[in-house]
Motif scaffolding. Structure first.
Motif, PDB file in Angstrom:
ATOM      1  N   ALA A 120     -30.021 -61.729 -26.893  1.00  0.00           N
ATOM      2  CA  ALA A 120     -31.021 -62.283 -27.807  1.00  0.00           C
ATOM      3  C   ALA A 120     -30.547 -62.020 -29.226  1.00  0.00           C
ATOM      4  CB  ALA A 120     -32.374 -61.626 -27.567  1.00  0.00           C
ATOM      5  N   ALA A 121     -30.620 -63.028 -30.047  1.00  0.00           N
ATOM      6  CA  ALA A 121     -30.200 -62.881 -31.441  1.00  0.00           C
ATOM      7  C   ALA A 121     -30.931 -63.911 -32.279  1.00  0.00           C
ATOM      8  CB  ALA A 121     -28.692 -63.070 -31.564  1.00  0.00           C
ATOM      9  N   SER A 122     -31.189 -63.548 -33.531  1.00  0.00           N
ATOM     10  CA  SER A 122     -31.831 -64.500 -34.435  1.00  0.00           C
ATOM     11  C   SER A 122     -30.817 -65.512 -34.956  1.00  0.00           C
ATOM     12  CB  SER A 122     -32.491 -63.767 -35.601  1.00  0.00           C
ATOM     13  OG  SER A 122     -31.523 -63.027 -36.323  1.00  0.00           O
ATOM     14  N   GLY A 123     -29.544 -65.192 -34.844  1.00  0.00           N
ATOM     15  CA  GLY A 123     -28.469 -66.080 -35.234  1.00  0.00           C
ATOM     16  C   GLY A 123     -27.154 -65.513 -34.734  1.00  0.00           C
ATOM     17  N   VAL A 124     -26.189 -66.375 -34.509  1.00  0.00           N
ATOM     18  CA  VAL A 124     -24.896 -65.949 -33.971  1.00  0.00           C
ATOM     19  C   VAL A 124     -23.772 -66.586 -34.777  1.00  0.00           C
ATOM     20  CG1 VAL A 124     -23.378 -65.935 -31.947  1.00  0.00           C
ATOM     21  CG2 VAL A 124     -25.863 -65.744 -31.639  1.00  0.00           C
ATOM     22  N   VAL A 125     -22.807 -65.754 -35.158  1.00  0.00           N
ATOM     23  CA  VAL A 125     -21.583 -66.231 -35.783  1.00  0.00           C
ATOM     24  C   VAL A 125     -20.455 -65.996 -34.791  1.00  0.00           C
ATOM     25  CG1 VAL A 125     -19.936 -65.944 -37.667  1.00  0.00           C
ATOM     26  CG2 VAL A 125     -22.395 -65.706 -38.112  1.00  0.00           C
ATOM     27  N   VAL A 126     -19.754 -67.056 -34.420  1.00  0.00           N
ATOM     28  CA  VAL A 126     -18.560 -66.919 -33.584  1.00  0.00           C
ATOM     29  C   VAL A 126     -17.391 -66.852 -34.556  1.00  0.00           C
ATOM     30  CG1 VAL A 126     -17.153 -67.916 -31.763  1.00  0.00           C
ATOM     31  CG2 VAL A 126     -19.641 -68.193 -31.697  1.00  0.00           C
ATOM     32  N   ASP A 127     -16.774 -65.687 -34.615  1.00  0.00           N
ATOM     33  CA  ASP A 127     -15.712 -65.403 -35.575  1.00  0.00           C
ATOM     34  C   ASP A 127     -14.352 -65.648 -34.925  1.00  0.00           C
ATOM     35  OD1 ASP A 127     -13.926 -64.361 -37.412  1.00  0.00           O
ATOM     36  OD2 ASP A 127     -14.735 -62.324 -37.337  1.00  0.00           O
ATOM     37  N   LEU A 128     -13.674 -66.687 -35.375  1.00  0.00           N
ATOM     38  CA  LEU A 128     -12.350 -67.030 -34.842  1.00  0.00           C
ATOM     39  C   LEU A 128     -11.231 -66.646 -35.805  1.00  0.00           C
ATOM     40  CD1 LEU A 128     -13.155 -70.575 -33.389  1.00  0.00           C
ATOM     41  CD2 LEU A 128     -13.233 -68.364 -32.214  1.00  0.00           C
ATOM     42  N   THR A 129     -11.520 -65.784 -36.770  1.00  0.00           N
ATOM     43  CA  THR A 129     -10.498 -65.424 -37.748  1.00  0.00           C
ATOM     44  C   THR A 129      -9.347 -64.645 -37.129  1.00  0.00           C
ATOM     45  OG1 THR A 129     -11.726 -63.444 -38.436  1.00  0.00           O
ATOM     46  CG2 THR A 129     -12.114 -65.477 -39.688  1.00  0.00           C
ATOM     47  N   GLU A 130      -9.576 -63.993 -35.990  1.00  0.00           N
ATOM     48  CA  GLU A 130      -8.512 -63.257 -35.298  1.00  0.00           C
ATOM     49  C   GLU A 130      -8.059 -63.967 -34.027  1.00  0.00           C
ATOM     50  OE1 GLU A 130      -6.972 -60.513 -36.473  1.00  0.00           O
ATOM     51  OE2 GLU A 130      -8.197 -60.748 -38.279  1.00  0.00           O
ATOM     52  N   THR A 131      -8.502 -65.200 -33.842  1.00  0.00           N
ATOM     53  CA  THR A 131      -8.094 -65.982 -32.680  1.00  0.00           C
ATOM     54  C   THR A 131      -6.804 -66.713 -33.035  1.00  0.00           C
ATOM     55  OG1 THR A 131     -10.412 -66.318 -32.101  1.00  0.00           O
ATOM     56  CG2 THR A 131      -8.817 -67.747 -31.029  1.00  0.00           C
ATOM     57  N   THR A 132      -5.787 -66.544 -32.208  1.00  0.00           N
ATOM     58  CA  THR A 132      -4.485 -67.122 -32.511  1.00  0.00           C
ATOM     59  C   THR A 132      -4.211 -68.434 -31.779  1.00  0.00           C
ATOM     60  OG1 THR A 132      -3.483 -65.736 -30.794  1.00  0.00           O
ATOM     61  CG2 THR A 132      -3.457 -64.891 -33.057  1.00  0.00           C
ATOM     62  N   PHE A 133      -4.984 -68.710 -30.708  1.00  0.00           N
ATOM     63  CA  PHE A 133      -4.699 -69.902 -29.910  1.00  0.00           C
ATOM     64  C   PHE A 133      -5.906 -70.248 -29.065  1.00  0.00           C
ATOM     65  CE2 PHE A 133      -3.111 -71.811 -25.910  1.00  0.00           C
ATOM     66  CZ  PHE A 133      -2.443 -72.908 -26.413  1.00  0.00           C
ATOM     67  N   LEU A 134      -6.211 -71.535 -28.985  1.00  0.00           N
ATOM     68  CA  LEU A 134      -7.220 -72.065 -28.067  1.00  0.00           C
ATOM     69  C   LEU A 134      -6.595 -73.229 -27.325  1.00  0.00           C
ATOM     70  CD1 LEU A 134     -10.424 -72.416 -30.312  1.00  0.00           C
ATOM     71  CD2 LEU A 134     -10.116 -70.806 -28.440  1.00  0.00           C
ATOM     72  N   ASP A 135      -6.530 -73.135 -25.995  1.00  0.00           N
ATOM     73  CA  ASP A 135      -6.103 -74.311 -25.237  1.00  0.00           C
ATOM     74  C   ASP A 135      -7.368 -75.045 -24.793  1.00  0.00           C
ATOM     75  OD1 ASP A 135      -7.094 -72.936 -23.021  1.00  0.00           O
ATOM     76  OD2 ASP A 135      -5.180 -72.870 -21.954  1.00  0.00           O
ATOM     77  N   SER A 136      -7.247 -76.020 -23.922  1.00  0.00           N
ATOM     78  CA  SER A 136      -8.421 -76.800 -23.518  1.00  0.00           C
ATOM     79  C   SER A 136      -9.479 -75.921 -22.853  1.00  0.00           C
ATOM     80  CB  SER A 136      -8.011 -77.947 -22.595  1.00  0.00           C
ATOM     81  OG  SER A 136      -7.381 -77.447 -21.426  1.00  0.00           O
ATOM     82  N   ALA A 137      -9.064 -74.910 -22.093  1.00  0.00           N
ATOM     83  CA  ALA A 137     -10.031 -73.987 -21.481  1.00  0.00           C
ATOM     84  C   ALA A 137     -10.732 -73.156 -22.548  1.00  0.00           C
ATOM     85  CB  ALA A 137      -9.332 -73.082 -20.471  1.00  0.00           C
ATOM     86  N   GLY A 138     -10.009 -72.752 -23.566  1.00  0.00           N
ATOM     87  CA  GLY A 138     -10.606 -72.009 -24.674  1.00  0.00           C
ATOM     88  C   GLY A 138     -11.585 -72.863 -25.453  1.00  0.00           C
ATOM     89  N   LEU A 139     -11.271 -74.130 -25.639  1.00  0.00           N
ATOM     90  CA  LEU A 139     -12.179 -75.051 -26.324  1.00  0.00           C
ATOM     91  C   LEU A 139     -13.451 -75.267 -25.512  1.00  0.00           C
ATOM     92  CD1 LEU A 139      -9.533 -77.592 -27.597  1.00  0.00           C
ATOM     93  CD2 LEU A 139     -10.924 -76.071 -29.027  1.00  0.00           C
TER      94      LEU A 139
END
Length: 115
Positions: free
Chosen positions: A42-61
């Motif tokens: 439960a959260a009043s708002g959520v930030v998904v932080d991708l600043t340390e994400t180096t790669f997203l393939d189709s499964a990651g997307l």
């Protein structure tokens, strides 16, 4: 890499920040998704932080899309922070990933949560 090393969750300004670290791909995406959804109930708002994400393939997307949708279904506003000059941001923009949710950093995302 185990998902628990790829997901860091912390509170900031009344919201939950979900930081995804490293490569989110076919080998890790389902574990990352599970860990995120279990960690943030439960959260009043959520930030998904991708600043340390180096790669997203189709499964990651797909993982990112399902996480954003799940928080939206829970009634929590969501922003996705991805640096403008990064490969992950380029990928998100290339596929047209919810441009109204994309911001450059966590600070900007937090500001967007209060509007």
């Amino acid at each position: 890499m185990h998902a628990e090393r790829q997901v860091r969750v912390y509170s900031r300004g009344g919201c939950e920040v979900v930081q995804l670290i490293g490569e989110i791909d076919h080998a890790t995406a389902s574990l990352v998704e599970r860990d995120v959804l279990v960690s943030v109930r439960a959260a009043s708002g959520v930030v998904v932080d991708l600043t340390e994400t180096t790669f997203l393939d189709s499964a990651g997307l797909r993982c990112l899309d399902r996480v954003v949708a799940a928080f939206g279904d829970r009634g929590a506003p969501v922003r996705v922070a991805a640096p403008a000059d990064g490969m992950v941001r380029f990928t998100l923009e290339l596929i047209g990933f919810l441009p109204d949710l994309l911001v450059e950093d966590v600070g900007t995302a937090m500001t967007g949560m209060t509007n």
